[in-house]
Scaffold this motif. Structure first.
Motif, PDB file in Angstrom:
ATOM      1  N   VAL A   1       0.972  -1.099  -0.324  1.00  0.00           N
ATOM      2  CA  VAL A   1      -0.257   0.173   0.254  1.00  0.00           C
ATOM      3  C   VAL A   1       0.895   1.027   0.085  1.00  0.00           C
ATOM      4  CG1 VAL A   1      -2.305   1.138   1.435  1.00  0.00           C
ATOM      5  CG2 VAL A   1      -1.552  -1.389   1.235  1.00  0.00           C
ATOM      6  N   PHE A   2       0.780   2.025  -0.992  1.00  0.00           N
ATOM      7  CA  PHE A   2       1.607   3.280  -1.475  1.00  0.00           C
ATOM      8  C   PHE A   2       0.890   4.732  -0.385  1.00  0.00           C
ATOM      9  CE2 PHE A   2       4.371   0.485  -4.482  1.00  0.00           C
ATOM     10  CZ  PHE A   2       5.163   1.058  -4.228  1.00  0.00           C
TER      11      PHE A   2
ATOM     12  N   GLY B   1      15.237   3.690   0.636  1.00  0.00           N
ATOM     13  CA  GLY B   1      15.418   3.066   1.951  1.00  0.00           C
ATOM     14  C   GLY B   1      14.181   1.423   2.295  1.00  0.00           C
ATOM     15  N   TRP B   2      12.830   2.836   0.778  1.00  0.00           N
ATOM     16  CA  TRP B   2      11.583   1.515   0.614  1.00  0.00           C
ATOM     17  C   TRP B   2      12.054   0.154  -0.335  1.00  0.00           C
ATOM     18  CZ3 TRP B   2       8.085  -0.628   1.767  1.00  0.00           C
ATOM     19  CH2 TRP B   2       6.579  -0.269   0.773  1.00  0.00           C
TER      20      TRP B   2
ATOM     21  N   ASP C   1       4.816   5.130   4.243  1.00  0.00           N
ATOM     22  CA  ASP C   1       3.911   6.415   4.273  1.00  0.00           C
ATOM     23  C   ASP C   1       5.070   7.696   4.749  1.00  0.00           C
ATOM     24  OD1 ASP C   1       2.634   8.691   5.888  1.00  0.00           O
ATOM     25  OD2 ASP C   1       0.514   7.808   4.601  1.00  0.00           O
ATOM     26  N   ASP C   2       5.181   9.008   4.803  1.00  0.00           N
ATOM     27  CA  ASP C   2       6.106   9.236   5.210  1.00  0.00           C
ATOM     28  C   ASP C   2       5.682  10.324   6.602  1.00  0.00           C
ATOM     29  OD1 ASP C   2       5.347  12.815   4.105  1.00  0.00           O
ATOM     30  OD2 ASP C   2       4.309  11.383   3.164  1.00  0.00           O
ATOM     31  N   ARG C   3       4.763   9.845   6.921  1.00  0.00           N
ATOM     32  CA  ARG C   3       4.356  10.684   8.250  1.00  0.00           C
ATOM     33  C   ARG C   3       3.758   9.330   9.229  1.00  0.00           C
ATOM     34  NH1 ARG C   3      -0.674  14.792   7.671  1.00  0.00           N
ATOM     35  NH2 ARG C   3      -0.973  14.269   9.738  1.00  0.00           N
ATOM     36  N   PRO C   4       4.593  10.063  10.364  1.00  0.00           N
ATOM     37  CA  PRO C   4       5.031   8.372  11.658  1.00  0.00           C
ATOM     38  C   PRO C   4       3.492   8.417  11.911  1.00  0.00           C
ATOM     39  CG  PRO C   4       7.162  10.764  11.783  1.00  0.00           C
ATOM     40  CD  PRO C   4       5.947  10.894  10.440  1.00  0.00           C
TER      41      PRO C   4
ATOM     42  N   TRP D   1      -1.249  -4.153  10.769  1.00  0.00           N
ATOM     43  CA  TRP D   1      -0.255  -3.915   9.819  1.00  0.00           C
ATOM     44  C   TRP D   1       0.867  -3.298   9.550  1.00  0.00           C
ATOM     45  CZ3 TRP D   1      -3.064   0.106   5.369  1.00  0.00           C
ATOM     46  CH2 TRP D   1      -4.740   0.533   5.111  1.00  0.00           C
ATOM     47  N   GLN D   2       1.743  -4.237   8.792  1.00  0.00           N
ATOM     48  CA  GLN D   2       3.062  -3.771   8.452  1.00  0.00           C
ATOM     49  C   GLN D   2       2.767  -2.363   7.586  1.00  0.00           C
ATOM     50  OE1 GLN D   2       5.711  -7.280   6.732  1.00  0.00           O
ATOM     51  NE2 GLN D   2       3.651  -8.584   6.427  1.00  0.00           N
ATOM     52  N   THR D   3       4.201  -2.178   8.561  1.00  0.00           N
ATOM     53  CA  THR D   3       4.778  -0.571   7.937  1.00  0.00           C
ATOM     54  C   THR D   3       5.857   0.111   7.479  1.00  0.00           C
ATOM     55  OG1 THR D   3       4.861   0.494  10.144  1.00  0.00           O
ATOM     56  CG2 THR D   3       2.488  -0.047   9.439  1.00  0.00           C
ATOM     57  N   HIS D   4       6.001   1.031   7.158  1.00  0.00           N
ATOM     58  CA  HIS D   4       7.518   1.139   6.225  1.00  0.00           C
ATOM     59  C   HIS D   4       7.615   3.106   6.526  1.00  0.00           C
ATOM     60  CE1 HIS D   4      11.399   1.652   4.283  1.00  0.00           C
ATOM     61  NE2 HIS D   4      10.659   3.086   3.543  1.00  0.00           N
TER      62      HIS D   4
END
Length: 207
Positions: A8-9, A190-191, A166-169, A180-183
């Motif tokens: 999911v982007f 890094g992605w 997602d770029d927001r913590p 969810w698994q997250t990055h």
């Protein structure tokens, strides 16, 4: 680690740079931009658009209420595509590499109805997702847990099998709280590493 069934982007600052302050700094100078953003909560205005309010009407109503800054506020609508740029090219390549590897790819983004339609005319890759979850159509924005619940209900994939970038913590924390698994996206390199580490892409396909 649970096998990933879909990636999911987020879109803004993951696939397309979204830096309104940078745009205004270039147009009116940093000092005036800081003064304007202190006087008007433009990000709150944009949240209203992202929840589904009409893009043009919302911006023009805000401009009318802040007449001293009217022309500058109107730029948020009239020159919006310049704010939502440029494309983060490597992220788009990663999206396409996942599709080539037959990994389902979804979009989950805070985006207005009309602004997303405009973005589609400039960025064809926005039509390449298997599923798109756009907040303006959903009536709720990240990080409200409801938006993640709607994604889960629609796609039918267990939360632990979704990998979200997602770029927001705060958005990442809300997704992680649902399992969810997250990055946390800080750049495409890094992605790419995260996708390789999870076995979704090879080093070559992630290049």
């Amino acid at each position: 680690m649970t096998t990933v069934s879909a990636v999911v982007f987020d879109i803004g600052n993951v696939l397309i740079e979204w830096q309104p302050e940078r745009f205004y700094d270039a147009q009116i100078g940093a000092a005036r931009r800081q003064e304007m953003f202190a006087a008007i909560d433009l990000h709150a205005m944009n949240d209203r658009v992202d929840r589904g309010q009409d893009f043009r009407a919302t911006v023009m109503e805000t401009a009318a209420r802040h007449a001293a800054w009217g022309p500058e506020v109107e730029m948020w609508h009239d020159r919006w595509i310049e704010m939502a740029s440029p494309v983060i090219d490597r992220s788009v390549r990663l999206l396409r590499a996942l599709r080539a590897a037959r990994v389902p790819v979804f979009a989950l983004s805070n985006f207005g109805i009309q602004s997303f339609a405009l973005a589609e005319t400039h960025y064809p890759f926005l039509g390449e997702f298997d599923r798109r979850y756009i907040s303006g159509h959903m009536g709720v924005i990240k990080p409200d847990p409801e938006i993640y619940a709607q994604v889960e209900a629609d796609c039918g994939i267990a939360p632990g099998a979704l990998l979200f970038a997602d770029d927001r913590p705060d958005n990442i924390a809300a997704a992680a709280a649902r399992g969810w698994q997250t990055h946390l996206f800080t750049g495409p390199d890094g992605w790419a590493r995260a996708l390789v580490e999870r076995g979704l892409l090879t080093e070559e396909s992630a290049a």
